[in-house]
Design an enzyme around this catalytic site. Structure first.
Site, PDB file in Angstrom:
ATOM      1  N   HIS A  58     -23.248  20.745  -9.209  1.00  0.00           N
ATOM      2  CA  HIS A  58     -24.411  20.555 -10.079  1.00  0.00           C
ATOM      3  C   HIS A  58     -24.641  21.836 -10.875  1.00  0.00           C
ATOM      4  CE1 HIS A  58     -26.449  17.108  -7.607  1.00  0.00           C
ATOM      5  NE2 HIS A  58     -25.164  16.895  -7.821  1.00  0.00           N
ATOM      6  N   GLU A  60     -27.159  23.767 -11.217  1.00  0.00           N
ATOM      7  CA  GLU A  60     -27.809  24.833 -10.458  1.00  0.00           C
ATOM      8  C   GLU A  60     -26.818  25.529  -9.530  1.00  0.00           C
ATOM      9  OE1 GLU A  60     -30.866  21.336 -10.418  1.00  0.00           O
ATOM     10  OE2 GLU A  60     -28.688  21.577 -10.566  1.00  0.00           O
ATOM     11  N   CYS A  88     -32.373  18.291  -7.300  1.00  0.00           N
ATOM     12  CA  CYS A  88     -32.258  17.340  -6.192  1.00  0.00           C
ATOM     13  C   CYS A  88     -32.451  18.109  -4.877  1.00  0.00           C
ATOM     14  CB  CYS A  88     -30.885  16.672  -6.220  1.00  0.00           C
ATOM     15  SG  CYS A  88     -29.516  17.803  -5.832  1.00  0.00           S
ATOM     16  N   CYS A  91     -29.832  20.930  -4.304  1.00  0.00           N
ATOM     17  CA  CYS A  91     -30.066  22.119  -5.123  1.00  0.00           C
ATOM     18  C   CYS A  91     -31.370  22.815  -4.758  1.00  0.00           C
ATOM     19  CB  CYS A  91     -30.026  21.742  -6.601  1.00  0.00           C
ATOM     20  SG  CYS A  91     -28.377  21.221  -7.139  1.00  0.00           S
TER      21      CYS A  91
END
Length: 165
Positions: A58, A60, A88, A91
């Site tokens: 992701h 992040e 999410c 993360c």
């Protein structure tokens, strides 16, 4: 929040938005992230889960890995993460463990958001670190990018189904 800090938030979110557009160009979910320390970008990332066959890639995660290398530390005590979509759970947990000081995000994620929309992992009193949160910076632009992406993906899947009949 001062006018200067709002302008700075918008400036860094604009860069995260540009990174989200790069993700979209690669047919990834358009999410971008930057990490700022001392008023400067020290790391950047965008979603790469599909192209790397890596569910943890992701925006992040990519940015935090890069930031750790940039500052030669696994703790980001004085850093701010700017991201185009609310993190999410994976993360959000990473933000807590890396000790990010502040989270600035554009769009709420009503399905998997873990910074207040579905639940709030980044301000959980039971954990050993909580983040400051600012949301809604460039919300309209970032939400539109995500909506257009998913609309296009649904249309492509529908067309593929018709073709295969």
């Amino acid at each position: 929040m001062t006018e200067n800090s709002r302008a700075q938030d918008k400036l860094f979110m604009q860069r995260a938005y540009e990174l989200a557009q790069q993700a979209e160009a690669m047919d990834e979910i358009p999410v971008g992230a930057v990490i700022v320390s001392g008023g400067k970008i020290i790391a950047e990332g965008f979603n790469q889960s599909i192209c790397n066959n890596d569910p943890s890639a992701h925006a992040e995660m990519v940015a935090i890995r890069q930031a750790g290398q940039a500052i030669n530390n696994y703790r980001m005590l004085d850093c701010t993460l700017y991201v185009t979509l609310e993190p999410c759970a994976m993360c959000a947990g990473l933000l807590v463990h890396s000790r990010i000081k502040r989270l600035v995000y554009a769009s709420d994620d009503k399905k998997t958001g873990a910074a207040g929309s579905v639940f709030n992992l980044v301000e959980c009193d039971q954990l050993n670190h909580q983040l400051e949160i600012t949301s809604g910076v460039m919300q309209a632009e970032c939400s539109e990018l995500l909506s257009a992406f998913f609309k296009r993906r649904r249309a492509e899947k529908k067309a593929e189904k018709r073709k295969n009949k």
